[in-house]
Design a protein around this motif. Structure first.
Motif, PDB file in Angstrom:
ATOM      1  N   ASP A   1       0.748  -1.247  -0.049  1.00  0.00           N
ATOM      2  CA  ASP A   1       0.068   0.133   0.157  1.00  0.00           C
ATOM      3  C   ASP A   1       0.868   1.111  -0.126  1.00  0.00           C
ATOM      4  OD1 ASP A   1      -1.898   1.995   0.228  1.00  0.00           O
ATOM      5  OD2 ASP A   1      -2.677   1.085   2.130  1.00  0.00           O
ATOM      6  N   GLU A   2       1.055   1.836  -1.180  1.00  0.00           N
ATOM      7  CA  GLU A   2       1.762   3.043  -1.237  1.00  0.00           C
ATOM      8  C   GLU A   2       0.776   4.485  -0.687  1.00  0.00           C
ATOM      9  OE1 GLU A   2       2.957   2.485  -5.482  1.00  0.00           O
ATOM     10  OE2 GLU A   2       5.090   2.816  -4.558  1.00  0.00           O
ATOM     11  N   HIS A   3      -0.574   4.214  -0.406  1.00  0.00           N
ATOM     12  CA  HIS A   3      -1.288   5.007   0.199  1.00  0.00           C
ATOM     13  C   HIS A   3      -1.738   6.099  -1.250  1.00  0.00           C
ATOM     14  CE1 HIS A   3      -0.784   3.666   4.122  1.00  0.00           C
ATOM     15  NE2 HIS A   3       0.697   3.613   3.807  1.00  0.00           N
ATOM     16  N   GLU A   4      -1.678   5.359  -2.274  1.00  0.00           N
ATOM     17  CA  GLU A   4      -2.226   6.286  -3.390  1.00  0.00           C
ATOM     18  C   GLU A   4      -3.635   6.386  -3.460  1.00  0.00           C
ATOM     19  OE1 GLU A   4      -0.614   8.022  -5.821  1.00  0.00           O
ATOM     20  OE2 GLU A   4       1.372   7.663  -4.500  1.00  0.00           O
ATOM     21  N   PRO A   5      -4.408   7.342  -3.450  1.00  0.00           N
ATOM     22  CA  PRO A   5      -5.793   7.196  -3.398  1.00  0.00           C
ATOM     23  C   PRO A   5      -6.586   6.839  -4.805  1.00  0.00           C
ATOM     24  CG  PRO A   5      -5.207   9.382  -3.509  1.00  0.00           C
ATOM     25  CD  PRO A   5      -3.729   8.540  -3.243  1.00  0.00           C
TER      26      PRO A   5
END
Length: 87
Positions: free
Chosen positions: A7-11
């Motif tokens: 999870d790269e926390h890309e929305p």
């Protein structure tokens, strides 16, 4: 079942890759710790996190955001901070 996901926390990402699957949160935490050590990074720099997934998943699967949550239903959620802020 618990999973460690990338999870790269890309929305804009609609699905997350499953890095490993575990029966218990403790097993998932151990896997995340091993990933941290192998990458020689702090846990928040590993682009991975533990989630609860309803149903069967396998390592390498891509799962949509709607199929996982941070906590298992009914699981006790720790209160307060888990890490001490450093200055």
């Amino acid at each position: 079942m618990y999973a460690v996901i990338y999870d790269e926390h890309e929305p804009n990402e609609i699905a997350k890759e499953v890095l490993s699957v575990h029966r218990t949160r403790k097993g998932a935490e151990k896997a995340l710790e091993e990933r941290q050590k192998s990458l020689e990074r702090r846990v928040w720099d590993c682009n991975a996190r533990i989630v609860w997934v309803e149903g069967e998943v396998r390592k390498g699967d891509f799962i949509p955001r709607s199929s996982f949550s941070t906590w298992r239903p009914g699981e006790k959620i720790p209160e307060g901070e888990l890490c001490i802020d450093s200055e």
